[in-house]
Design a protein around this motif. Structure first.
Motif, mmCIF file in Angstrom:
data_model
loop_
_atom_site.group_PDB
_atom_site.id
_atom_site.type_symbol
_atom_site.label_atom_id
_atom_site.label_comp_id
_atom_site.label_asym_id
_atom_site.label_seq_id
_atom_site.Cartn_x
_atom_site.Cartn_y
_atom_site.Cartn_z
ATOM 1 N N ASN A 85 1.053 -1.022 -0.186
ATOM 2 C CA ASN A 85 0.003 -0.065 -0.123
ATOM 3 C C ASN A 85 0.911 1.093 0.048
ATOM 4 N N SER A 86 0.329 2.541 -0.389
ATOM 5 C CA SER A 86 0.949 3.642 -0.295
ATOM 6 C C SER A 86 2.178 3.613 -1.211
ATOM 7 N N LEU A 87 2.072 3.043 -2.235
ATOM 8 C CA LEU A 87 3.224 2.706 -3.246
ATOM 9 C C LEU A 87 4.104 4.231 -3.420
ATOM 10 N N ILE A 88 5.190 4.302 -3.365
ATOM 11 C CA ILE A 88 5.935 5.292 -4.049
ATOM 12 C C ILE A 88 7.171 4.861 -5.121
ATOM 13 N N PRO A 89 7.460 5.771 -5.763
ATOM 14 C CA PRO A 89 8.218 5.539 -7.168
ATOM 15 C C PRO A 89 9.578 4.841 -6.785
ATOM 16 N N GLU A 90 9.923 5.118 -5.317
ATOM 17 C CA GLU A 90 11.201 4.333 -5.095
ATOM 18 C C GLU A 90 10.612 2.773 -4.751
ATOM 19 N N ASP A 91 9.770 2.197 -4.797
ATOM 20 C CA ASP A 91 9.296 0.926 -4.692
ATOM 21 C C ASP A 91 9.541 0.404 -6.053
ATOM 22 N N THR A 92 9.625 0.863 -7.170
ATOM 23 C CA THR A 92 9.758 0.312 -8.638
ATOM 24 C C THR A 92 10.919 -0.674 -8.655
ATOM 25 N N ALA A 93 10.580 -1.835 -9.110
ATOM 26 C CA ALA A 93 11.775 -2.894 -9.114
ATOM 27 C C ALA A 93 11.091 -4.266 -9.502
ATOM 28 N N VAL A 94 11.819 -5.074 -9.685
ATOM 29 C CA VAL A 94 11.424 -6.457 -10.175
ATOM 30 C C VAL A 94 11.455 -7.231 -8.674
ATOM 31 N N TYR A 95 10.245 -7.672 -8.230
ATOM 32 C CA TYR A 95 10.188 -8.569 -6.993
ATOM 33 C C TYR A 95 10.224 -9.862 -7.249
ATOM 34 N N TYR A 96 11.014 -10.444 -6.108
ATOM 35 C CA TYR A 96 11.246 -12.006 -6.396
ATOM 36 C C TYR A 96 10.764 -12.598 -5.038
ATOM 37 N N THR A 122 8.551 -10.593 -10.783
ATOM 38 C CA THR A 122 7.490 -9.866 -11.350
ATOM 39 C C THR A 122 7.691 -8.339 -11.307
ATOM 40 N N GLN A 123 7.286 -7.281 -12.242
ATOM 41 C CA GLN A 123 7.751 -6.042 -12.508
ATOM 42 C C GLN A 123 6.862 -5.259 -11.785
ATOM 43 N N VAL A 124 7.241 -4.390 -10.692
ATOM 44 C CA VAL A 124 6.387 -3.417 -10.372
ATOM 45 C C VAL A 124 6.783 -2.048 -10.510
ATOM 46 N N THR A 125 6.102 -1.349 -11.036
ATOM 47 C CA THR A 125 6.192 0.214 -11.499
ATOM 48 C C THR A 125 5.341 1.047 -11.028
ATOM 49 N N VAL A 126 6.102 2.155 -10.251
ATOM 50 C CA VAL A 126 5.029 3.216 -9.586
ATOM 51 C C VAL A 126 5.540 4.413 -10.270
#
Length: 128
Positions: A85-96, A122-126
């Motif tokens: 929740n409350s995702l920010i651009p710095e959370d952008t990454a590939v999550y494993y 899996t890619q997460v882009t904020v």
């Protein structure tokens, strides 16, 4: 051998939410027999630990995501979730997600080398 498959990634605006899933293959032991960790890797950065849930159900989080991310386990679905929740651009990454049977200290966030089994990511882009 444990096979893990992540899903749930995508693109979201800042302040939004995503729920990642990490599902064990149907031939695997119950996912509850493994410590499961979530890691992420942003472009040009090292892989970092995000959260972990131990065999005993103890959870821990990186300081950067505490209060925003929640890890949980559904034994019936053989799946571990990462609610973000409350995702920010710095959370952008590939999550494993990663699984392992090595003992981990309660309340700690283990290094990646503790885990023997890894999903494909899996890619997460904020982004706005």
């Amino acid at each position: 051998q444990l096979q893990l498959v992540e899903s749930g990634g995508g693109s979201v605006q800042p302040g939004g939410s995503l729920r990642l899933s990490c599902t064990a293959s149907r031939f695997a032991l119950d996912i509850g027999y493994y410590n499961i960790g979530w890691f992420r890797q942003a472009p040009g950065k090292d892989r970092e630990g995000v959260s972990v849930i131990s065999v005993g159900g103890i959870t821990n989080y990186a300081d950067s995501v505490k209060g925003r991310f929640t890890i949980s386990r559904d034994a019936a679905k053989n799946t571990v979730y990462l609610q973000m929740n409350s995702l920010i651009p710095e959370d952008t990454a590939v999550y494993y997600c990663a699984g392992g049977r090595r003992t981990i200290l309660p309340g700690t966030l283990p290094d990646a080398d503790v885990f023997a089994y890894w999903g494909q990511g899996t890619q997460v882009t904020v982004s706005s």
